[in-house]
Write a protein that holds these residues in place. Structure first.
Motif, PDB file in Angstrom:
ATOM      1  N   ALA A   1       0.816  -1.217   0.000  1.00  0.00           N
ATOM      2  CA  ALA A   1       0.000   0.000   0.000  1.00  0.00           C
ATOM      3  C   ALA A   1       0.851   1.270   0.000  1.00  0.00           C
ATOM      4  O   ALA A   1       0.513   2.252  -0.647  1.00  0.00           O
ATOM      5  N   VAL A   2       1.963   1.253   0.727  1.00  0.00           N
ATOM      6  CA  VAL A   2       2.749   2.478   0.896  1.00  0.00           C
ATOM      7  C   VAL A   2       3.883   2.587  -0.127  1.00  0.00           C
ATOM      8  O   VAL A   2       4.124   3.641  -0.693  1.00  0.00           O
ATOM      9  N   TRP A   3       4.564   1.474  -0.373  1.00  0.00           N
ATOM     10  CA  TRP A   3       5.726   1.508  -1.273  1.00  0.00           C
ATOM     11  C   TRP A   3       5.468   0.869  -2.641  1.00  0.00           C
ATOM     12  O   TRP A   3       6.265   0.994  -3.539  1.00  0.00           O
ATOM     13  N   GLY A   4       4.370   0.118  -2.725  1.00  0.00           N
ATOM     14  CA  GLY A   4       4.073  -0.567  -3.982  1.00  0.00           C
ATOM     15  C   GLY A   4       4.880  -1.840  -4.183  1.00  0.00           C
ATOM     16  O   GLY A   4       4.915  -2.391  -5.271  1.00  0.00           O
ATOM     17  N   TYR A   5       5.560  -2.322  -3.131  1.00  0.00           N
ATOM     18  CA  TYR A   5       6.307  -3.580  -3.253  1.00  0.00           C
ATOM     19  C   TYR A   5       5.353  -4.755  -3.157  1.00  0.00           C
ATOM     20  O   TYR A   5       4.383  -4.717  -2.408  1.00  0.00           O
ATOM     21  N   SER A   6       5.685  -5.820  -3.870  1.00  0.00           N
ATOM     22  CA  SER A   6       4.805  -6.983  -3.799  1.00  0.00           C
ATOM     23  C   SER A   6       5.413  -8.129  -2.993  1.00  0.00           C
ATOM     24  O   SER A   6       4.834  -9.174  -2.848  1.00  0.00           O
ATOM     25  N   ASP A   7       6.621  -7.945  -2.462  1.00  0.00           N
ATOM     26  CA  ASP A   7       7.197  -9.007  -1.630  1.00  0.00           C
ATOM     27  C   ASP A   7       7.662  -8.431  -0.295  1.00  0.00           C
ATOM     28  O   ASP A   7       7.674  -7.220  -0.107  1.00  0.00           O
ATOM     29  N   ALA A   8       8.046  -9.326   0.595  1.00  0.00           N
ATOM     30  CA  ALA A   8       8.402  -8.892   1.949  1.00  0.00           C
ATOM     31  C   ALA A   8       9.897  -8.612   2.089  1.00  0.00           C
ATOM     32  O   ALA A   8      10.401  -8.414   3.184  1.00  0.00           O
ATOM     33  N   ALA A   9      10.625  -8.577   0.970  1.00  0.00           N
ATOM     34  CA  ALA A   9      12.076  -8.386   1.025  1.00  0.00           C
ATOM     35  C   ALA A   9      12.466  -7.023   1.603  1.00  0.00           C
ATOM     36  O   ALA A   9      13.579  -6.836   2.060  1.00  0.00           O
ATOM     37  N   HIS A  10      11.509  -6.087   1.572  1.00  0.00           N
ATOM     38  CA  HIS A  10      11.826  -4.748   2.065  1.00  0.00           C
ATOM     39  C   HIS A  10      11.322  -4.500   3.487  1.00  0.00           C
ATOM     40  O   HIS A  10      11.107  -3.374   3.889  1.00  0.00           O
ATOM     41  N   SER A  11      11.147  -5.581   4.222  1.00  0.00           N
ATOM     42  CA  SER A  11      10.601  -5.491   5.570  1.00  0.00           C
ATOM     43  C   SER A  11      11.315  -4.481   6.462  1.00  0.00           C
ATOM     44  O   SER A  11      10.683  -3.803   7.257  1.00  0.00           O
ATOM     45  N   ARG A  12      12.627  -4.391   6.307  1.00  0.00           N
ATOM     46  CA  ARG A  12      13.381  -3.485   7.188  1.00  0.00           C
ATOM     47  C   ARG A  12      13.058  -2.028   6.901  1.00  0.00           C
ATOM     48  O   ARG A  12      13.067  -1.196   7.799  1.00  0.00           O
ATOM     49  N   THR A  13      12.746  -1.730   5.647  1.00  0.00           N
ATOM     50  CA  THR A  13      12.326  -0.372   5.286  1.00  0.00           C
ATOM     51  C   THR A  13      11.098  -0.007   6.111  1.00  0.00           C
ATOM     52  O   THR A  13      11.001   1.093   6.654  1.00  0.00           O
ATOM     53  N   LEU A  14      10.183  -0.949   6.197  1.00  0.00           N
ATOM     54  CA  LEU A  14       8.960  -0.720   6.953  1.00  0.00           C
ATOM     55  C   LEU A  14       9.268  -0.447   8.425  1.00  0.00           C
ATOM     56  O   LEU A  14       8.789   0.533   8.996  1.00  0.00           O
ATOM     57  N   ASP A  15      10.090  -1.309   9.026  1.00  0.00           N
ATOM     58  CA  ASP A  15      10.413  -1.131  10.447  1.00  0.00           C
ATOM     59  C   ASP A  15      11.096   0.207  10.708  1.00  0.00           C
ATOM     60  O   ASP A  15      10.803   0.876  11.697  1.00  0.00           O
ATOM     61  N   THR A  16      11.997   0.597   9.808  1.00  0.00           N
ATOM     62  CA  THR A  16      12.692   1.880   9.957  1.00  0.00           C
ATOM     63  C   THR A  16      11.690   3.028   9.946  1.00  0.00           C
ATOM     64  O   THR A  16      11.769   3.950  10.764  1.00  0.00           O
ATOM     65  N   HIS A  17      10.741   2.969   9.025  1.00  0.00           N
ATOM     66  CA  HIS A  17       9.759   4.050   8.936  1.00  0.00           C
ATOM     67  C   HIS A  17       8.824   4.081  10.135  1.00  0.00           C
ATOM     68  O   HIS A  17       8.445   5.146  10.599  1.00  0.00           O
TER      69      HIS A  17
END
Ligand code: CA
Length: 227
Positions: free
Chosen positions: A182-198
Protein backbone atom coordinates in the motif's frame (compact mmCIF):
# COMPACT_ATOMS: atom_id res chain seq x y z
CA UNK A 1 -17.13 -3.88 -9.74
CA UNK A 2 -18.72 -3.03 -6.40
CA UNK A 3 -18.28 -5.47 -3.54
CA UNK A 4 -21.31 -6.18 -1.35
CA UNK A 5 -21.06 -7.87 2.04
CA UNK A 6 -24.17 -9.79 3.12
CA UNK A 7 -24.42 -10.42 6.85
CA UNK A 8 -27.34 -12.78 7.23
CA UNK A 9 -27.69 -16.00 9.23
CA UNK A 10 -30.45 -17.41 7.05
CA UNK A 11 -28.25 -19.09 4.48
CA UNK A 12 -31.06 -19.52 1.92
CA UNK A 13 -31.68 -15.78 1.86
CA UNK A 14 -27.96 -14.96 1.76
CA UNK A 15 -27.41 -17.39 -1.14
CA UNK A 16 -30.34 -16.03 -3.06
CA UNK A 17 -29.18 -12.43 -2.63
CA UNK A 18 -25.60 -13.38 -3.62
CA UNK A 19 -26.88 -15.06 -6.75
CA UNK A 20 -28.84 -12.01 -7.82
CA UNK A 21 -25.96 -9.67 -7.01
CA UNK A 22 -23.49 -11.69 -9.09
CA UNK A 23 -25.93 -11.80 -11.96
CA UNK A 24 -25.96 -7.99 -11.84
CA UNK A 25 -22.17 -7.85 -11.96
CA UNK A 26 -21.52 -7.27 -8.24
CA UNK A 27 -19.01 -9.15 -6.16
CA UNK A 28 -20.75 -10.80 -3.19
CA UNK A 29 -19.22 -11.83 0.15
CA UNK A 30 -21.25 -13.64 2.82
CA UNK A 31 -21.10 -13.89 6.59
CA UNK A 32 -23.57 -15.97 8.57
CA UNK A 33 -23.09 -14.48 12.03
CA UNK A 34 -22.35 -11.08 13.55
CA UNK A 35 -18.74 -11.58 14.58
CA UNK A 36 -17.52 -12.90 11.23
CA UNK A 37 -19.61 -10.20 9.57
CA UNK A 38 -17.75 -7.51 11.49
CA UNK A 39 -14.39 -9.09 10.66
CA UNK A 40 -15.20 -9.32 6.97
CA UNK A 41 -16.42 -5.72 6.97
CA UNK A 42 -12.96 -4.71 8.19
CA UNK A 43 -10.83 -6.97 6.03
CA UNK A 44 -12.82 -7.01 2.78
CA UNK A 45 -13.57 -3.27 2.64
CA UNK A 46 -16.97 -3.75 0.96
CA UNK A 47 -18.64 -0.90 -0.93
CA UNK A 48 -21.94 -1.62 0.78
CA UNK A 49 -23.19 -3.87 3.58
CA UNK A 50 -26.52 -5.68 3.78
CA UNK A 51 -27.10 -6.22 7.45
CA UNK A 52 -29.71 -8.52 8.93
CA UNK A 53 -30.81 -7.25 12.34
CA UNK A 54 -31.43 -10.59 14.05
CA UNK A 55 -28.08 -12.35 14.11
CA UNK A 56 -26.39 -14.89 16.35
CA UNK A 57 -23.18 -13.77 18.04
CA UNK A 58 -23.71 -10.03 17.75
CA UNK A 59 -27.03 -8.46 16.81
CA UNK A 60 -27.33 -6.10 13.88
CA UNK A 61 -27.75 -2.90 15.87
CA UNK A 62 -24.62 -3.54 17.92
CA UNK A 63 -22.72 -4.56 14.83
CA UNK A 64 -23.82 -1.37 13.11
CA UNK A 65 -22.50 0.71 16.00
CA UNK A 66 -19.16 -1.08 15.71
CA UNK A 67 -19.06 -0.34 11.99
CA UNK A 68 -19.62 3.34 12.63
CA UNK A 69 -16.94 3.48 15.32
CA UNK A 70 -14.23 2.14 13.02
CA UNK A 71 -12.69 4.61 10.51
CA UNK A 72 -12.45 2.04 7.70
CA UNK A 73 -16.19 1.28 7.76
CA UNK A 74 -17.54 4.53 9.20
CA UNK A 75 -18.86 5.70 5.84
CA UNK A 76 -19.74 2.36 4.27
CA UNK A 77 -23.43 2.46 3.31
CA UNK A 78 -25.54 -0.06 5.22
CA UNK A 79 -28.94 -1.38 4.20
CA UNK A 80 -30.69 -3.17 7.04
CA UNK A 81 -32.75 -6.29 6.47
CA UNK A 82 -35.58 -6.61 8.93
CA UNK A 83 -38.53 -8.86 9.62
CA UNK A 84 -41.85 -7.07 9.62
CA UNK A 85 -42.25 -7.46 13.37
CA UNK A 86 -38.98 -5.73 14.24
CA UNK A 87 -40.30 -2.20 13.89
CA UNK A 88 -38.45 -0.92 16.93
CA UNK A 89 -35.13 -2.27 15.74
CA UNK A 90 -35.69 -0.72 12.37
CA UNK A 91 -36.38 2.67 13.91
CA UNK A 92 -33.26 2.29 16.07
CA UNK A 93 -31.24 1.42 12.98
CA UNK A 94 -32.41 4.44 11.05
CA UNK A 95 -31.85 6.70 14.01
CA UNK A 96 -28.31 5.38 14.21
CA UNK A 97 -27.81 6.38 10.60
CA UNK A 98 -28.40 3.31 8.44
CA UNK A 99 -28.81 4.32 4.80
CA UNK A 100 -31.93 2.32 4.11
CA UNK A 101 -33.85 -0.73 5.26
CA UNK A 102 -35.82 -3.38 3.50
CA UNK A 103 -38.47 -5.60 5.04
CA UNK A 104 -38.50 -9.37 4.62
CA UNK A 105 -39.74 -10.97 2.52
CA UNK A 106 -38.36 -8.73 -0.22
CA UNK A 107 -37.97 -9.12 -3.94
CA UNK A 108 -34.34 -9.39 -5.06
CA UNK A 109 -35.11 -6.93 -7.83
CA UNK A 110 -36.22 -4.31 -5.31
CA UNK A 111 -33.15 -4.98 -3.19
CA UNK A 112 -30.77 -4.56 -6.14
CA UNK A 113 -32.47 -1.30 -7.00
CA UNK A 114 -32.04 0.01 -3.45
CA UNK A 115 -28.39 -1.06 -3.48
CA UNK A 116 -27.76 0.85 -6.68
CA UNK A 117 -29.41 3.97 -5.26
CA UNK A 118 -27.36 3.78 -2.05
CA UNK A 119 -24.11 3.28 -4.00
CA UNK A 120 -24.86 6.27 -6.24
CA UNK A 121 -25.48 8.43 -3.20
CA UNK A 122 -22.16 7.37 -1.66
CA UNK A 123 -20.29 8.00 -4.90
CA UNK A 124 -21.51 11.55 -4.81
CA UNK A 125 -20.55 12.14 -1.19
CA UNK A 126 -17.20 10.34 -1.64
CA UNK A 127 -16.12 13.13 -3.94
CA UNK A 128 -16.65 15.53 -1.09
CA UNK A 129 -14.79 13.48 1.55
CA UNK A 130 -11.75 15.50 2.40
CA UNK A 131 -10.75 14.36 5.84
CA UNK A 132 -10.43 11.31 8.01
CA UNK A 133 -10.22 11.20 11.79
CA UNK A 134 -8.94 8.55 14.18
CA UNK A 135 -8.72 9.49 17.84
CA UNK A 136 -6.32 12.43 18.21
CA UNK A 137 -5.40 12.28 14.53
CA UNK A 138 -7.06 14.07 11.65
CA UNK A 139 -6.00 13.87 8.01
CA UNK A 140 -6.52 16.71 5.58
CA UNK A 141 -6.54 14.44 2.54
CA UNK A 142 -6.24 16.97 -0.33
CA UNK A 143 -3.37 18.73 1.48
CA UNK A 144 -1.56 15.52 2.59
CA UNK A 145 -1.33 16.88 6.11
CA UNK A 146 -1.96 14.98 9.32
CA UNK A 147 -2.91 16.86 12.47
CA UNK A 148 -2.24 15.40 15.90
CA UNK A 149 -4.19 17.11 18.68
CA UNK A 150 -4.90 19.82 16.09
CA UNK A 151 -1.22 20.51 15.40
CA UNK A 152 0.24 19.59 12.01
CA UNK A 153 2.81 16.79 12.07
CA UNK A 154 5.94 17.16 10.00
CA UNK A 155 5.90 13.91 8.09
CA UNK A 156 7.56 12.77 4.90
CA UNK A 157 5.13 11.62 2.22
CA UNK A 158 5.98 7.99 2.98
CA UNK A 159 5.39 8.44 6.71
CA UNK A 160 2.11 10.18 5.93
CA UNK A 161 0.95 7.34 3.68
CA UNK A 162 1.96 4.77 6.27
CA UNK A 163 0.11 6.52 9.09
CA UNK A 164 -2.96 7.08 6.91
CA UNK A 165 -3.11 3.42 5.94
CA UNK A 166 -2.80 2.31 9.57
CA UNK A 167 -5.50 4.78 10.65
CA UNK A 168 -7.88 3.72 7.89
CA UNK A 169 -7.61 0.18 9.25
CA UNK A 170 -7.56 1.25 12.91
CA UNK A 171 -7.91 -1.49 15.52
CA UNK A 172 -7.18 -4.13 12.87
CA UNK A 173 -3.73 -5.68 12.40
CA UNK A 174 -2.10 -4.69 9.09
CA UNK A 175 0.17 -7.32 7.63
CA UNK A 176 3.69 -6.34 6.63
CA UNK A 177 3.11 -7.32 2.99
CA UNK A 178 -0.10 -5.27 2.94
CA UNK A 179 1.70 -2.17 4.25
CA UNK A 180 4.64 -2.59 1.87
CA UNK A 181 2.25 -2.88 -1.04
CA UNK A 182 0.00 0.00 0.00
CA UNK A 183 2.75 2.48 0.90
CA UNK A 184 5.73 1.51 -1.27
CA UNK A 185 4.07 -0.57 -3.98
CA UNK A 186 6.31 -3.58 -3.25
CA UNK A 187 4.80 -6.98 -3.80
CA UNK A 188 7.20 -9.01 -1.63
CA UNK A 189 8.40 -8.89 1.95
CA UNK A 190 12.08 -8.39 1.02
CA UNK A 191 11.83 -4.75 2.07
CA UNK A 192 10.60 -5.49 5.57
CA UNK A 193 13.38 -3.48 7.19
CA UNK A 194 12.33 -0.37 5.29
CA UNK A 195 8.96 -0.72 6.95
CA UNK A 196 10.41 -1.13 10.45
CA UNK A 197 12.69 1.88 9.96
CA UNK A 198 9.76 4.05 8.94
CA UNK A 199 7.59 2.88 11.81
CA UNK A 200 10.42 3.73 14.19
CA UNK A 201 10.73 7.25 12.76
CA UNK A 202 6.98 7.68 12.75
CA UNK A 203 6.69 6.67 16.40
CA UNK A 204 9.40 9.18 17.29
CA UNK A 205 7.36 11.93 15.65
CA UNK A 206 4.14 10.92 17.43
CA UNK A 207 5.69 11.59 20.84
CA UNK A 208 3.17 10.82 23.57
CA UNK A 209 0.95 9.06 21.03
CA UNK A 210 3.76 6.76 19.87
CA UNK A 211 2.12 3.77 21.50
CA UNK A 212 -0.87 4.13 19.14
CA UNK A 213 1.21 2.11 16.69
CA UNK A 214 1.46 -1.35 18.16
CA UNK A 215 3.70 -4.14 16.92
CA UNK A 216 1.74 -7.30 16.18
CA UNK A 217 4.09 -10.24 16.51
CA UNK A 218 4.55 -12.31 13.36
CA UNK A 219 2.06 -10.10 11.53
CA UNK A 220 2.88 -6.43 11.26
CA UNK A 221 1.47 -3.32 12.89
CA UNK A 222 -1.79 -2.03 14.26
CA UNK A 223 -3.05 1.48 14.93
CA UNK A 224 -4.96 1.58 18.22
CA UNK A 225 -7.45 4.42 18.59
CA UNK A 226 -6.94 5.95 22.04
CA UNK A 227 -10.08 5.46 24.16
CA1 CA B 1 -31.69 -13.41 11.04
Amino acid sequence: MSKILIIEDEVDIADLVSLHLRREGFEAVQANDGISGLNLARTEAPDLILLDLMLPGMDGVRLFKELRRFPGTRKTPVIMLTARAQTEDRVAGLELGADDYITKPFSPKELILRIKVALKRTERTAEAVESLSAGSFRFDLPAFVCYMDNLPLELTLTEYKLLLHLCEKADTPCERTELLRAVWGYSDAAHSRTLDTHVKRLRAKLGEHANCIETVRNTGYLFRIPR
